[in-house]
Write a protein that holds these residues in place. Structure first.
Motif, PDB file in Angstrom:
ATOM      1  N   SER A   1       0.852  -1.181   0.000  1.00 38.47           N
ATOM      2  CA  SER A   1       0.000   0.000   0.000  1.00 38.47           C
ATOM      3  C   SER A   1       0.890   1.234   0.000  1.00 38.47           C
ATOM      4  CB  SER A   1      -0.895   0.011   1.253  1.00 38.47           C
ATOM      5  OG  SER A   1      -1.663   1.194   1.296  1.00 38.47           O
ATOM      6  N   TRP A   2       0.607   2.192  -0.891  1.00 36.95           N
ATOM      7  CA  TRP A   2       1.483   3.338  -1.097  1.00 36.95           C
ATOM      8  C   TRP A   2       0.822   4.641  -0.648  1.00 36.95           C
ATOM      9  CZ3 TRP A   2       6.442   2.668  -2.665  1.00 36.95           C
ATOM     10  CH2 TRP A   2       6.767   1.410  -3.178  1.00 36.95           C
ATOM     11  N   GLN A   3       1.631   5.497  -0.012  1.00 33.40           N
ATOM     12  CA  GLN A   3       1.183   6.822   0.399  1.00 33.40           C
ATOM     13  C   GLN A   3       2.277   7.836   0.084  1.00 33.40           C
ATOM     14  OE1 GLN A   3      -1.886   7.375   1.568  1.00 33.40           O
ATOM     15  NE2 GLN A   3      -2.380   5.177   1.562  1.00 33.40           N
ATOM     16  N   GLU A   4       1.861   9.076  -0.211  1.00 34.97           N
ATOM     17  CA  GLU A   4       2.861  10.123  -0.390  1.00 34.97           C
ATOM     18  C   GLU A   4       3.616  10.332   0.914  1.00 34.97           C
ATOM     19  OE1 GLU A   4       1.115  13.657  -1.913  1.00 34.97           O
ATOM     20  OE2 GLU A   4       0.722  12.811  -3.898  1.00 34.97           O
ATOM     21  N   ALA A   5       4.916  10.614   0.793  1.00 34.49           N
ATOM     22  CA  ALA A   5       5.762  10.771   1.977  1.00 34.49           C
ATOM     23  C   ALA A   5       6.413  12.145   1.958  1.00 34.49           C
ATOM     24  CB  ALA A   5       6.833   9.681   2.008  1.00 34.49           C
ATOM     25  N   GLY A   6       5.724  13.128   2.534  1.00 36.26           N
ATOM     26  CA  GLY A   6       6.299  14.461   2.687  1.00 36.26           C
ATOM     27  C   GLY A   6       6.285  15.287   1.433  1.00 36.26           C
ATOM     28  N   SER A   7       5.185  15.236   0.672  1.00 43.32           N
ATOM     29  CA  SER A   7       5.149  15.940  -0.608  1.00 43.32           C
ATOM     30  C   SER A   7       5.287  17.450  -0.458  1.00 43.32           C
ATOM     31  CB  SER A   7       3.848  15.608  -1.348  1.00 43.32           C
ATOM     32  OG  SER A   7       2.723  15.962  -0.562  1.00 43.32           O
TER      33      SER A   7
END
Length: 714
Positions: A338-344
């Motif tokens: 599962s992927w999430q943005e990390a500190g965009s």
């Protein structure tokens, strides 16, 4: 101290940098004097050998001018190297100077002496000697009459040393390692019967009896076509022994030790143990042919049995930075993420920014790439500068400022490697001097600061363009790979450094080929370095692989004619090591269609293309893999898919290297990688809990750097 090199193009090196020897005739004078070091060569003979029957009336004067110029270049402190001694000139080598040809002959002689009954020692000595070769002897003067006798003698010594090295491998029971080497050597020396006999023996020991006999038929055809003769006694005796399955052909019972005996001067320093785990390797060529008619499900089930992998953390992650393996994944299990943005929010900026690579640092992660200054006026070129961020997915990212990242023209960072003492070495390219050069930046922790390796260093700046793509380290040795522009085509290029302080350009270590070649990625397993990229000849591009000892400056192209090629164009974009094997990812274009491709190798030399019976590497539009990393949970490859005007990041996973799963683009777990706008993944890193994907995202008019964190779904 000077290092004189004639086993390849002529070079004279001082303190790691090649000296400029001037125009062709001036260089030829150095080459001629090196054929008789510490001896006097008469002026008349030099004129005759350098100019021949077409010597101008001013030849002696021109010779004097060349000597005057070279004296300044070759002077070593107060010591005169090029001297005038009646009736001519001489090149005086001091005891501490090195002449690669002399070293080669000495090492080969040592291998035949005290180490005769110790094949491990002989092998290391022979490999040390052969590693000195950077191409054909005196490659830039091979057709000059004064060089031909020496070239022929050295090339014969090289061929014999190759045969003796293969003999040592066979004595050690390493016939699997010998086979790809022999296949390459037979192409180079098609009429040397001993090499063909060694190939037959190695194939027979590997259980490939029919191929061993086929090698004899190939030898018979070659000898008949070129010389009109039949195979000699050695080949005929080998054929008879194979047909009766002579027990004397069996491999020796002893197993070679992993460390060289202390008495060998070339012994590698001890290596730190690293955690290992097992994943499948790709099938052998014989097994692939046998299984060609088997249905895809049965084929894949058979391929996943008993194969090994090391959790190395990617193509540039050192052993110290790899989280230890905790459990063995079950073959055939699905690695779902599962992927999430990390500190965009940390990456927003004016103009374009992209992350091209990253490295695990002491206090988190280092992300690197470029930022583009917006065009100020119509017709102006955008200005690329190196961009670096540091931080963690949880705490966010901070842009790192350094004057060493800024310069006129374009600069970009493409990869980095962390050294055990906390220093970080980052490589890329720089256009500030009018053309592109290799570029290196270094971070030192005490005091914390970034600095730039001297842009004027000859090791990084050559004629035309150079691009440094990827870098690895082992102990204190660093090896970077990329490409260089030579005349009208490109060649694969290698840079080497001790501790990252001074760099030497070793393009001559890569055998020049017709057409364009590029090394795009490099990985290591123990002391072996393997580089991947492409070779394009007459419009046909094939994936290409080169191998070398991490401590040597001699690279061999391997896998030619194997599954690295095929219809259309193929290229390797990223590679990583696992156990003694490797996995490479890239792309293939046939007609208008571009699909992702995966290759595996048990040793970096024999490569197999991973079957894709379900079409997971293809699809609508273009699919490309740009990154691959191995973890305790399995393998993750990533890149992007182009469909129409839309670009989405794409992720594939595998727990065995052979059976792959593509994460569905429309799944909720993939939304962060496929939402509105464009997304690209250029690099992957391991984290304590999963994976960090690095690249860029475009939601409006420009690109922003972006990072995503992927965690396993149980």
């Amino acid at each position: 101290m000077l290092s004189f090199r004639i086993l390849g193009p002529l070079e004279v090196v001082r303190d790691g940098e090649a000296l400029s020897l001037g125009a062709a005739k001036q260089r030829a004078l150095v080459a001629r004097l090196l054929l008789a070091p510490n001896e006097t060569v008469s002026t008349d003979r030099l004129v005759d050998e350098l100019w021949g029957d077409e010597a101008p009336s001013t030849a002696e004067h021109m010779l004097h001018v060349y000597v005057s110029r070279l004296r300044k270049v070759l002077r070593d402190g107060e010591r005169k190297v090029l001297v005038t001694r009646a009736p001519g000139y001489g090149l005086l080598l001091a005891e501490e100077d090195e002449l690669d040809a002399a070293t080669f002959e000495l090492v080969v002689a040592q291998a035949r002496g005290p180490a005769h009954d110790q094949p491990e020692e002989a092998l290391q000595l022979l490999e040390r000697g052969l590693a000195l070769w950077r191409g054909p002897a005196l490659a830039d003067f091979a057709y000059e009459p004064f060089a031909q006798a020496t070239v022929a003698r050295l090339e014969e010594l090289r061929a014999v040393a190759e045969e003796e090295r293969i003999g040592a491998l066979l004595e050690l029971g390493r016939h699997q390692d010998a086979i790809p080497e022999l296949e390459s050597l037979v192409l180079r020396y098609p009429l040397r019967e001993h090499l063909r006999s060694q190939l037959m023996l190695a194939l027979y020991r590997a259980g490939r009896q029919s191929e061993a006999l086929g090698a004899l038929q190939a030898a018979r055809r070659a000898l008949s076509a070129e010389l009109g003769i039949d195979p000699g006694p050695e080949l005929r005796s080998m054929e008879e022994a194979i047909l009766r399955q002579d027990p004397a052909l069996r491999a020796p019972d002893h197993v070679p030790t992993s460390e060289a005996p202390a008495s060998v001067a070339v012994a590698a320093p001890p290596r730190s143990p690293s955690p290992t785990r097992r994943l499948p390797r790709g099938p052998s060529p014989a097994r692939r042919r046998t299984a060609a008619a088997v249905v895809a499900g049965v084929l894949l089930a058979g391929l996943v049995t008993g194969i090994a992998v090391l959790a190395s953390g990617g193509d540039s992650t050192t052993d110290e930075n790899v989280p230890p393996a905790t459990s063995e994944p079950s073959a055939g299990a699905v690695l779902d993420l599962s992927w999430q943005e990390a500190g965009s929010d940390s990456f927003r900026g004016t103009g374009d920014q992209k992350i091209l690579g990253g490295e695990r640092a002491q206090d988190g992660y280092l992300l690197l790439g470029y930022t583009v200054t917006p065009i100020q006026a119509v017709g102006d070129r955008p200005d690329f500068d190196v961009a670096v961020w540091e931080g963690t997915p949880l705490d966010g990212w901070t842009s790192v400022a350094s004057g060493s990242f800024l310069a006129p023209g374009n600069q970009r960072a493409t990869d980095a490697v962390a050294l055990p003492d906390g220093r970080i070495v980052m490589v890329g390219s720089d256009e500030s001097r009018g053309d592109f050069d290799g570029a290196v930046w270094k971070f030192s922790a005490d005091p914390p600061a970034w600095s730039r390796a001297d842009p004027a260093s000859r090791g990084l700046r050559m004629q035309r363009d150079q691009f440094t793509r990827d870098v690895i380290s082992s102990d204190r040795i660093l090896v970077a790979v990329g490409s260089t522009q030579v005349a009208d085509d490109g060649d694969a290029a290698v840079w080497r450094s001790l501790d990252g302080r001074r760099w030497t350009f070793g393009q001559g270590a890569v055998r020049a080929e017709t057409g364009d070649q590029e090394m795009s990625t490099v990985a290591r397993s123990d002391d072996r370095a393997v580089a991947g990229g492409f070779s394009e000849v007459e419009g046909d591009r094939d994936a290409a692989v080169w191998t070398s000892s991490i401590r040597a400056d001699f690279w061999r192209r391997v896998g030619i004619g194997s599954e690295l090629g095929g219809p259309g164009d193929q290229q390797i974009n990223a590679m990583t090591a696992y156990d003694e094997g490797f996995v490479a990812v890239g792309e293939e274009t046939i007609g208008e269609e571009t699909n992702a491709v995966v290759w595996t190798s048990p040793d970096g030399q024999v490569w197999s293309r991973v079957p894709d019976p379900a079409g997971l590497f293809g699809g609508v539009g273009a699919q490309r893999m740009f990154a691959v990393v191995v973890s305790p949970s399995g393998i993750v490859a990533a890149g992007h898919e182009v469909s129409g005007a839309d670009v989405d990041a794409a992720v594939w996973t595998s727990t065995d290297g052979v059976a792959w799963v593509r994460l569905p683009a429309d799944a909720p777990a993939m939304q962060a990688l496929t939402d509105i706008g464009d997304q690209e993944i250029h690099a992957l890193l391991l984290t304590e809990t999963g994976f960090l994907a690095l690249g860029g995202e475009r939601g409006g008019a420009d690109w922003d750097a972006q990072a995503w964190i992927g965690e396993r779904i149980d």
